[in-house]
Scaffold this motif. Structure first.
Motif, PDB file in Angstrom:
ATOM      1  N   ASN A   7      39.805 -31.210  10.204  1.00 26.52           N
ATOM      2  CA  ASN A   7      38.927 -30.073  10.501  1.00 26.52           C
ATOM      3  C   ASN A   7      38.609 -29.173   9.300  1.00 26.52           C
ATOM      4  O   ASN A   7      37.441 -28.824   9.098  1.00 26.52           O
ATOM      5  CB  ASN A   7      39.497 -29.245  11.653  1.00 26.52           C
ATOM      6  CG  ASN A   7      39.331 -29.975  12.972  1.00 26.52           C
ATOM      7  OD1 ASN A   7      39.043 -31.179  12.975  1.00 26.52           O
ATOM      8  ND2 ASN A   7      39.520 -29.281  14.077  1.00 26.52           N
ATOM      9  N   GLN A  64      32.536 -35.935  19.009  1.00 23.65           N
ATOM     10  CA  GLN A  64      33.687 -35.239  18.414  1.00 23.65           C
ATOM     11  C   GLN A  64      33.885 -35.626  16.939  1.00 23.65           C
ATOM     12  O   GLN A  64      32.941 -35.672  16.196  1.00 23.65           O
ATOM     13  CB  GLN A  64      34.944 -35.460  19.273  1.00 23.65           C
ATOM     14  CG  GLN A  64      34.820 -34.802  20.645  1.00 23.65           C
ATOM     15  CD  GLN A  64      34.674 -33.279  20.572  1.00 23.65           C
ATOM     16  OE1 GLN A  64      35.041 -32.651  19.593  1.00 23.65           O
ATOM     17  NE2 GLN A  64      34.105 -32.668  21.602  1.00 23.65           N
ATOM     18  N   SER A  65      35.108 -35.963  16.572  1.00 23.24           N
ATOM     19  CA  SER A  65      35.409 -36.137  15.139  1.00 23.24           C
ATOM     20  C   SER A  65      34.704 -37.323  14.482  1.00 23.24           C
ATOM     21  O   SER A  65      34.695 -37.415  13.254  1.00 23.24           O
ATOM     22  CB  SER A  65      36.903 -36.296  14.936  1.00 23.24           C
ATOM     23  OG  SER A  65      37.537 -35.049  15.028  1.00 23.24           O
ATOM     24  N   CYS A  77      29.965 -31.949  16.864  1.00 22.22           N
ATOM     25  CA  CYS A  77      31.027 -32.604  17.650  1.00 22.22           C
ATOM     26  C   CYS A  77      30.597 -32.806  19.105  1.00 22.22           C
ATOM     27  O   CYS A  77      31.191 -33.629  19.816  1.00 22.22           O
ATOM     28  CB  CYS A  77      32.311 -31.769  17.623  1.00 22.22           C
ATOM     29  SG  CYS A  77      33.142 -31.825  16.018  1.00 22.22           S
ATOM     30  N   SER A 113      38.331 -41.926  14.831  1.00 24.79           N
ATOM     31  CA  SER A 113      38.490 -41.609  16.258  1.00 24.79           C
ATOM     32  C   SER A 113      37.915 -40.230  16.555  1.00 24.79           C
ATOM     33  O   SER A 113      37.719 -39.418  15.648  1.00 24.79           O
ATOM     34  CB  SER A 113      39.975 -41.607  16.608  1.00 24.79           C
ATOM     35  OG  SER A 113      40.619 -40.593  15.849  1.00 24.79           O
ATOM     36  N   GLY A 114      37.669 -39.994  17.838  1.00 23.31           N
ATOM     37  CA  GLY A 114      37.260 -38.663  18.293  1.00 23.31           C
ATOM     38  C   GLY A 114      38.005 -38.325  19.568  1.00 23.31           C
ATOM     39  O   GLY A 114      38.330 -39.233  20.348  1.00 23.31           O
ATOM     40  N   VAL A 115      38.260 -37.029  19.794  1.00 23.89           N
ATOM     41  CA  VAL A 115      39.017 -36.664  20.998  1.00 23.89           C
ATOM     42  C   VAL A 115      38.207 -36.838  22.286  1.00 23.89           C
ATOM     43  O   VAL A 115      38.751 -36.704  23.374  1.00 23.89           O
ATOM     44  CB  VAL A 115      39.599 -35.223  20.927  1.00 23.89           C
ATOM     45  CG1 VAL A 115      40.737 -35.131  19.934  1.00 23.89           C
ATOM     46  CG2 VAL A 115      38.524 -34.199  20.651  1.00 23.89           C
ATOM     47  N   TYR A 123      43.879 -40.013  11.599  1.00 27.34           N
ATOM     48  CA  TYR A 123      44.810 -38.917  11.333  1.00 27.34           C
ATOM     49  C   TYR A 123      46.167 -39.432  10.898  1.00 27.34           C
ATOM     50  O   TYR A 123      46.245 -40.338  10.108  1.00 27.34           O
ATOM     51  CB  TYR A 123      44.890 -37.986  12.560  1.00 27.34           C
ATOM     52  CG  TYR A 123      43.526 -37.477  12.885  1.00 27.34           C
ATOM     53  CD1 TYR A 123      42.872 -36.622  12.015  1.00 27.34           C
ATOM     54  CD2 TYR A 123      42.849 -37.914  14.012  1.00 27.34           C
ATOM     55  CE1 TYR A 123      41.590 -36.187  12.273  1.00 27.34           C
ATOM     56  CE2 TYR A 123      41.561 -37.473  14.277  1.00 27.34           C
ATOM     57  CZ  TYR A 123      40.949 -36.611  13.400  1.00 27.34           C
ATOM     58  OH  TYR A 123      39.685 -36.196  13.638  1.00 27.34           O
ATOM     59  N   TYR A 127      42.410 -29.490  25.361  1.00 24.19           N
ATOM     60  CA  TYR A 127      42.328 -28.206  24.664  1.00 24.19           C
ATOM     61  C   TYR A 127      40.878 -27.730  24.569  1.00 24.19           C
ATOM     62  O   TYR A 127      40.612 -26.564  24.318  1.00 24.19           O
ATOM     63  CB  TYR A 127      42.994 -28.282  23.272  1.00 24.19           C
ATOM     64  CG  TYR A 127      42.208 -29.069  22.249  1.00 24.19           C
ATOM     65  CD1 TYR A 127      42.280 -30.447  22.192  1.00 24.19           C
ATOM     66  CD2 TYR A 127      41.375 -28.415  21.342  1.00 24.19           C
ATOM     67  CE1 TYR A 127      41.538 -31.167  21.270  1.00 24.19           C
ATOM     68  CE2 TYR A 127      40.636 -29.123  20.410  1.00 24.19           C
ATOM     69  CZ  TYR A 127      40.727 -30.499  20.382  1.00 24.19           C
ATOM     70  OH  TYR A 127      39.985 -31.215  19.475  1.00 24.19           O
ATOM     71  N   TYR A 181      29.326 -27.232  13.047  1.00 26.56           N
ATOM     72  CA  TYR A 181      30.371 -28.257  13.204  1.00 26.56           C
ATOM     73  C   TYR A 181      30.647 -28.487  14.699  1.00 26.56           C
ATOM     74  O   TYR A 181      30.746 -29.627  15.158  1.00 26.56           O
ATOM     75  CB  TYR A 181      31.641 -27.799  12.467  1.00 26.56           C
ATOM     76  CG  TYR A 181      32.873 -28.562  12.883  1.00 26.56           C
ATOM     77  CD1 TYR A 181      33.142 -29.832  12.370  1.00 26.56           C
ATOM     78  CD2 TYR A 181      33.754 -28.028  13.828  1.00 26.56           C
ATOM     79  CE1 TYR A 181      34.265 -30.540  12.785  1.00 26.56           C
ATOM     80  CE2 TYR A 181      34.871 -28.724  14.233  1.00 26.56           C
ATOM     81  CZ  TYR A 181      35.120 -29.978  13.719  1.00 26.56           C
ATOM     82  OH  TYR A 181      36.221 -30.683  14.131  1.00 26.56           O
ATOM     83  N   PHE A 188      45.029 -33.176  12.676  1.00 27.55           N
ATOM     84  CA  PHE A 188      43.634 -32.974  12.264  1.00 27.55           C
ATOM     85  C   PHE A 188      43.245 -31.502  12.129  1.00 27.55           C
ATOM     86  O   PHE A 188      42.323 -31.169  11.409  1.00 27.55           O
ATOM     87  CB  PHE A 188      42.676 -33.698  13.217  1.00 27.55           C
ATOM     88  CG  PHE A 188      42.629 -33.149  14.615  1.00 27.55           C
ATOM     89  CD1 PHE A 188      43.447 -33.657  15.606  1.00 27.55           C
ATOM     90  CD2 PHE A 188      41.741 -32.128  14.941  1.00 27.55           C
ATOM     91  CE1 PHE A 188      43.385 -33.172  16.904  1.00 27.55           C
ATOM     92  CE2 PHE A 188      41.667 -31.636  16.237  1.00 27.55           C
ATOM     93  CZ  PHE A 188      42.508 -32.154  17.215  1.00 27.55           C
ATOM     94  N   GLU A 194      33.540 -25.880  23.989  1.00 33.79           N
ATOM     95  CA  GLU A 194      34.229 -25.863  22.689  1.00 33.79           C
ATOM     96  C   GLU A 194      33.959 -24.553  21.950  1.00 33.79           C
ATOM     97  O   GLU A 194      34.860 -24.017  21.288  1.00 33.79           O
ATOM     98  CB  GLU A 194      33.818 -27.087  21.846  1.00 33.79           C
ATOM     99  CG  GLU A 194      34.615 -27.158  20.553  1.00 33.79           C
ATOM    100  CD  GLU A 194      34.602 -28.516  19.856  1.00 33.79           C
ATOM    101  OE1 GLU A 194      34.167 -29.511  20.469  1.00 33.79           O
ATOM    102  OE2 GLU A 194      35.039 -28.567  18.696  1.00 33.79           O
ATOM    103  N   ASN A 201      39.447 -23.205  15.057  1.00 31.98           N
ATOM    104  CA  ASN A 201      38.484 -23.660  14.052  1.00 31.98           C
ATOM    105  C   ASN A 201      37.820 -22.479  13.340  1.00 31.98           C
ATOM    106  O   ASN A 201      37.491 -22.554  12.153  1.00 31.98           O
ATOM    107  CB  ASN A 201      37.431 -24.579  14.674  1.00 31.98           C
ATOM    108  CG  ASN A 201      37.965 -25.977  14.910  1.00 31.98           C
ATOM    109  OD1 ASN A 201      38.981 -26.360  14.310  1.00 31.98           O
ATOM    110  ND2 ASN A 201      37.320 -26.736  15.770  1.00 31.98           N
ATOM    111  N   GLY A 222      46.202 -38.326  19.169  1.00 30.32           N
ATOM    112  CA  GLY A 222      44.821 -37.931  19.483  1.00 30.32           C
ATOM    113  C   GLY A 222      43.838 -39.092  19.413  1.00 30.32           C
ATOM    114  O   GLY A 222      42.630 -38.878  19.331  1.00 30.32           O
TER     115      GLY A 222
HETATM  116  O1  DON Z   1      37.527 -29.601  16.073  1.00 28.43           O
HETATM  117  C1  DON Z   1      37.881 -30.107  17.122  1.00 28.43           C
HETATM  118  O2  DON Z   1      38.938 -29.803  17.611  1.00 28.43           O
HETATM  119  C2  DON Z   1      37.010 -31.127  17.795  1.00 28.43           C
HETATM  120  N1  DON Z   1      35.661 -30.734  17.810  1.00 28.43           N
HETATM  121  C3  DON Z   1      37.088 -32.471  17.134  1.00 28.43           C
HETATM  122  C4  DON Z   1      38.472 -33.007  17.065  1.00 28.43           C
HETATM  123  C5  DON Z   1      38.591 -34.459  17.068  1.00 28.43           C
HETATM  124  O3  DON Z   1      37.812 -35.216  17.603  1.00 28.43           O
HETATM  125  C6  DON Z   1      39.811 -34.949  16.477  1.00 28.43           C
HETATM  126  N2  DON Z   1      39.976 -36.310  16.839  1.00 28.43           N
HETATM  127  N3  DON Z   1      40.645 -37.149  16.946  1.00 28.43           N
END
Ligand code: DON
Length: 348
Positions: free
Chosen positions: A153, A95-96, A232, A296-298, A280, A59, A228, A128, A197, A204, A323
């Motif tokens: 978020n 990321q997150s 990320c 975690s982060g995407v 999450y 995404y 933000y 999230f 992004e 967002n 995710g």
């Molecule tokens: O806000 C977002 O969609 C991304 N910058 C961060 C999302 C994210 O990493 C969620 N993770 N698991």
């Protein structure tokens, strides 16, 4: 005859003793191998390197282009020892995972209450980037009972808005500075991810506007969303992430550089939110299997913290439906459980 029997007896006794010594030696060697972090990290890398489940996040278009085979593990102990396997150099966007450190920065500057009152420290049980979660809790804002958290978020964008500074540049310097201190080196933004992004983050932006409307953000939601998005997009390798996790494991002191990044007394609050909401809607399942506060982060990274023992991180971009990186979850679970990292388990 009697002499012969005696000598058989002695031989049998001797063989028995040798057998016991050998078995004890093998057992000890096996136990040492099981508790040697480098062996445990290598074993997990070999166990999961061929795993092909999951899919990169797409995404954010730039994330779909990251090599899905990228796989690295790093573990940093609270006394600064570093163990790695696989790719330790390639950077992905944090990321997150950045949400942990911006939350920590606000807690460090403004105290534990600031986050609890404005945003909350409760799991939403939603995805999230859920807007329904915002609608569900907005009526309690201002009553001291906000029921959200800084790792989803809406709460994360609000936490970023709480970092003080005269202008966007001043706020950014503080955000990146805090991440640098936790990682122990100067990090930079991956510009392709930031652009990608920024071009695709309308959801967002909608969340940012809602958070202003409902009083979580006090002013200038576009600045909060932009900062933000920038946080990320910070580039990190797996050793950076493990050092950041190690900083939390060591009571807020970076175990490699020795710098105190966050007061020790504030770390348990940060870890509590990670335990509640770090993965999450799969946070409960994760905690059930590992007992570890994690995030975690995407981009494919996960950090996890075994307080007083070690921080661990894995990067592997393919994610599951919630995710969260699949190889990261599996590797961290095996490594931590083998090393006795579960803080909820009785001491061995
Ligand atoms: O806000 C977002 O969609 C991304 N910058 C961060 C999302 C994210 O990493 C969620 N993770 N698991």
């Amino acid at each position: 005859m009697i002499n012969k029997a005696l000598s058989y007896g002695r031989r049998a006794w001797f063989a028995g003793v040798v057998g016991i010594v050998l078995v004890a030696g093998w057992t000890l060697a096996a136990q040492q191998a099981a508790s040697d972090p480098q062996t445990v990290v290598n074993n997990a890398f070999n166990q999961f390197k061929a795993l092909k489940e999951g899919k990169n996040a797409d995404y954010i278009p730039a994330l779909a282009k990251v090599n899905p085979d990228l796989f690295g593990i790093a573990l940093v102990t609270v006394d600064g020892k570093v163990y790695t396997a696989g790719d330790v150099k390639t950077e992905v966007s944090i990321q997150s995972i950045s949400k942990v450190f911006t939350m920590a920065q606000v807690i460090q500057e403004q105290g534990l209450d600031a986050i609890e009152k404005r945003i909350g420290v409760d799991a939403t049980g939603a995805r999230f980037n859920s807007i329904i979660a915002v609608e569900g809790v907005r009526t309690v804002v201002g009553t001291g009972a906000a029921e959200m958290n800084p790792l989803v978020n809406p709460g994360a964008i609000s936490a970023t808005s709480m970092v003080t500074g005269a202008n966007a540049d001043a706020v950014w310097k503080k955000i990146i500075g805090f991440h640098n201190d936790a990682a122990g080196r100067n990090l930079t933004v991956l510009q392709d991810v930031y652009k990608s992004e920024s071009d695709s983050n309308q959801r967002n932006q909608a969340i940012g506007a809602l958070m202003l409307a409902y009083g979580y953000i006090k002013s200038n939601w576009p600045q909060a969303v932009d900062l933000y998005t920038r946080q990320c997009s910070i580039g990190v390798n797996v050793k950076d992430l493990a050092t950041m996790a190690g900083t939390l494991a060591a009571g807020g002191r970076n175990p490699v550089t020795g710098k105190q990044v966050i007061d020790a007394a504030k770390v348990p609050g940060v870890l509590a939110v990670m335990a509640t909401a770090g993965l999450y809607d799969d946070s409960g399942k994760w905690l059930y299997h590992t007992g570890l506060p994690a995030k975690s982060g995407v981009g494919g990274g996960i950090i996890a913290v075994s307080p007083g023992k070690f921080g661990i991180a894995v990067i592997s971009p393919p994610l599951d439906d919630a995710g969260n990186s699949i190889r990261a979850q599996r590797s961290i679970t095996v490594i931590s459980n083998t090393l006795g990292g579960n803080p909820l388990a009785p001491k061995r």
